[in-house]
Write a protein that holds these residues in place. Structure first.
Motif, PDB file in Angstrom:
ATOM      1  N   SER A 124      17.710  22.175 -17.623  1.00  0.00           N
ATOM      2  CA  SER A 124      16.689  22.875 -16.561  1.00  0.00           C
ATOM      3  C   SER A 124      17.780  22.360 -15.016  1.00  0.00           C
ATOM      4  N   SER A 125      18.562  21.854 -14.571  1.00  0.00           N
ATOM      5  CA  SER A 125      18.826  21.810 -13.558  1.00  0.00           C
ATOM      6  C   SER A 125      18.542  21.225 -12.610  1.00  0.00           C
ATOM      7  N   PHE A 126      18.170  20.871 -11.574  1.00  0.00           N
ATOM      8  CA  PHE A 126      17.599  20.386 -10.580  1.00  0.00           C
ATOM      9  C   PHE A 126      16.154  19.608 -11.177  1.00  0.00           C
ATOM     10  N   MET A 127      15.547  20.031 -11.720  1.00  0.00           N
ATOM     11  CA  MET A 127      14.244  19.478 -11.925  1.00  0.00           C
ATOM     12  C   MET A 127      14.699  18.718 -13.460  1.00  0.00           C
ATOM     13  N   ASP A 128      15.411  18.290 -13.700  1.00  0.00           N
ATOM     14  CA  ASP A 128      16.404  16.860 -14.877  1.00  0.00           C
ATOM     15  C   ASP A 128      16.712  15.932 -13.901  1.00  0.00           C
ATOM     16  N   VAL A 129      17.557  16.710 -12.602  1.00  0.00           N
ATOM     17  CA  VAL A 129      17.470  15.175 -11.613  1.00  0.00           C
ATOM     18  C   VAL A 129      16.378  14.869 -11.046  1.00  0.00           C
ATOM     19  N   ALA A 130      15.980  15.171 -11.165  1.00  0.00           N
ATOM     20  CA  ALA A 130      14.977  15.096  -9.485  1.00  0.00           C
ATOM     21  C   ALA A 130      13.450  14.767 -10.082  1.00  0.00           C
ATOM     22  N   GLY A 131      12.472  15.883 -11.088  1.00  0.00           N
ATOM     23  CA  GLY A 131      11.631  16.065 -11.455  1.00  0.00           C
ATOM     24  C   GLY A 131      10.938  15.162 -12.445  1.00  0.00           C
ATOM     25  N   ALA A 132      12.034  15.005 -13.363  1.00  0.00           N
ATOM     26  CA  ALA A 132      11.225  15.050 -14.672  1.00  0.00           C
ATOM     27  C   ALA A 132      11.292  13.416 -15.048  1.00  0.00           C
ATOM     28  N   PRO A 133      12.608  12.740 -14.766  1.00  0.00           N
ATOM     29  CA  PRO A 133      12.455  11.412 -14.684  1.00  0.00           C
ATOM     30  C   PRO A 133      11.395   9.958 -13.734  1.00  0.00           C
ATOM     31  N   VAL A 134      10.904  10.837 -12.974  1.00  0.00           N
ATOM     32  CA  VAL A 134       9.440  10.381 -11.865  1.00  0.00           C
ATOM     33  C   VAL A 134       8.818   9.185 -12.720  1.00  0.00           C
ATOM     34  N   LEU A 135       7.425   9.793 -13.214  1.00  0.00           N
ATOM     35  CA  LEU A 135       6.872   8.673 -14.124  1.00  0.00           C
ATOM     36  C   LEU A 135       7.589   7.663 -14.023  1.00  0.00           C
ATOM     37  N   ASN A 136       8.060   7.638 -15.017  1.00  0.00           N
ATOM     38  CA  ASN A 136       9.395   6.002 -15.805  1.00  0.00           C
ATOM     39  C   ASN A 136       9.876   5.421 -14.696  1.00  0.00           C
ATOM     40  N   GLY A 179       0.488  -1.498   0.160  1.00  0.00           N
ATOM     41  CA  GLY A 179      -0.200  -0.138  -0.152  1.00  0.00           C
ATOM     42  C   GLY A 179       0.242   1.280   0.154  1.00  0.00           C
ATOM     43  N   TRP A 180       0.217   2.299   0.351  1.00  0.00           N
ATOM     44  CA  TRP A 180       1.154   3.620   1.431  1.00  0.00           C
ATOM     45  C   TRP A 180       2.801   3.105   1.838  1.00  0.00           C
ATOM     46  N   ASN A 181       2.819   2.941   2.214  1.00  0.00           N
ATOM     47  CA  ASN A 181       4.091   2.287   2.526  1.00  0.00           C
ATOM     48  C   ASN A 181       5.303   1.830   1.428  1.00  0.00           C
ATOM     49  N   GLY A 182       4.706   1.097   0.758  1.00  0.00           N
ATOM     50  CA  GLY A 182       5.666   1.432  -0.206  1.00  0.00           C
ATOM     51  C   GLY A 182       6.126   2.696  -1.186  1.00  0.00           C
ATOM     52  N   PHE A 183       4.751   3.156  -1.552  1.00  0.00           N
ATOM     53  CA  PHE A 183       4.852   4.643  -1.799  1.00  0.00           C
ATOM     54  C   PHE A 183       5.695   5.496  -1.804  1.00  0.00           C
ATOM     55  N   ILE A 184       5.139   5.510  -0.002  1.00  0.00           N
ATOM     56  CA  ILE A 184       6.398   7.143   1.025  1.00  0.00           C
ATOM     57  C   ILE A 184       7.632   5.691   0.773  1.00  0.00           C
ATOM     58  N   PHE A 185       8.099   4.951   0.920  1.00  0.00           N
ATOM     59  CA  PHE A 185       9.467   4.499   0.670  1.00  0.00           C
ATOM     60  C   PHE A 185      10.121   4.186  -0.596  1.00  0.00           C
ATOM     61  N   PHE A 186       9.364   4.067  -1.519  1.00  0.00           N
ATOM     62  CA  PHE A 186       9.802   5.437  -3.037  1.00  0.00           C
ATOM     63  C   PHE A 186      10.402   6.571  -3.068  1.00  0.00           C
ATOM     64  N   LEU A 187       9.307   7.620  -2.443  1.00  0.00           N
ATOM     65  CA  LEU A 187       9.534   9.171  -2.753  1.00  0.00           C
ATOM     66  C   LEU A 187      10.756   9.397  -1.394  1.00  0.00           C
ATOM     67  N   MET A 188      10.717   8.315  -0.523  1.00  0.00           N
ATOM     68  CA  MET A 188      11.878   8.161   0.824  1.00  0.00           C
ATOM     69  C   MET A 188      13.329   8.270   0.059  1.00  0.00           C
ATOM     70  N   SER A 189      13.552   6.957  -0.757  1.00  0.00           N
ATOM     71  CA  SER A 189      14.254   6.836  -1.857  1.00  0.00           C
ATOM     72  C   SER A 189      14.308   7.379  -2.554  1.00  0.00           C
ATOM     73  N   TRP A 190      13.679   7.848  -3.240  1.00  0.00           N
ATOM     74  CA  TRP A 190      13.733   9.413  -4.002  1.00  0.00           C
ATOM     75  C   TRP A 190      14.400  10.773  -4.655  1.00  0.00           C
ATOM     76  N   ALA A 191      14.099  10.918  -2.809  1.00  0.00           N
ATOM     77  CA  ALA A 191      14.870  12.245  -2.759  1.00  0.00           C
ATOM     78  C   ALA A 191      16.284  12.291  -1.815  1.00  0.00           C
ATOM     79  N   VAL A 192      16.469  10.906  -1.617  1.00  0.00           N
ATOM     80  CA  VAL A 192      17.583  10.153  -1.417  1.00  0.00           C
ATOM     81  C   VAL A 192      18.655  10.900  -2.794  1.00  0.00           C
ATOM     82  N   ILE A 193      17.959   9.959  -3.198  1.00  0.00           N
ATOM     83  CA  ILE A 193      18.741   8.951  -4.488  1.00  0.00           C
ATOM     84  C   ILE A 193      18.915  10.140  -5.376  1.00  0.00           C
ATOM     85  N   SER A 194      17.803  11.358  -5.963  1.00  0.00           N
ATOM     86  CA  SER A 194      18.120  12.346  -6.025  1.00  0.00           C
ATOM     87  C   SER A 194      19.567  13.034  -5.795  1.00  0.00           C
TER      88      SER A 194
END
Length: 109
Positions: free
Chosen positions: A77-89, A44-59
């Motif tokens: 576009s600096s930080f948006m290319d690193v953290a924002g753009a590829p998040v859905l894929n 459930g949501w625990n998995g998605f929260i785990f993804f978002l936390m790991s995404w922030a750490v990795i970025s």
């Protein structure tokens, strides 16, 4: 006289190479994080929260380690290319591996 790094700052083949390398890093780490979430039994949501936390750490690590704290040198576009753009894929790859590993570990005991 402008520095040589400024002359090639947005040289398109270099930006494409950097974007490809970034995509590879995000894909491989999403597989690893998805495997960890599946083995840990997150649902459930625990998995998605785990993804978002790991995404922030990795970025953050990519910006600090690979980009040396200056993502605007490597991406348009600096930080948006690193953290924002590829998040859905990356999220799709994460969910695929997460559900596969969860099924292999917990459903087929």
């Amino acid at each position: 006289m402008a520095e040589q790094a400024d002359l090639y700052k947005y040289f398109e083949p270099t930006v494409q190479h950097n974007t490809l390398a970034l995509s590879n890093i995000h894909t491989l780490t999403s597989w690893g994080v998805g495997t960890a979430a599946g083995v840990l039994g997150l649902t459930g949501w625990n998995g998605f929260i785990f993804f978002l936390m790991s995404w922030a750490v990795i970025s953050g690590l990519i910006v600090l380690v690979k980009c040396e704290g200056k993502p605007s040198v490597y991406f348009k576009s600096s930080f948006m290319d690193v953290a924002g753009a590829p998040v859905l894929n990356t999220l799709l790859s994460y969910v695929l591996v997460w559900t596969l590993m969860h099924a292999l570990v917990y459903i087929y005991d």
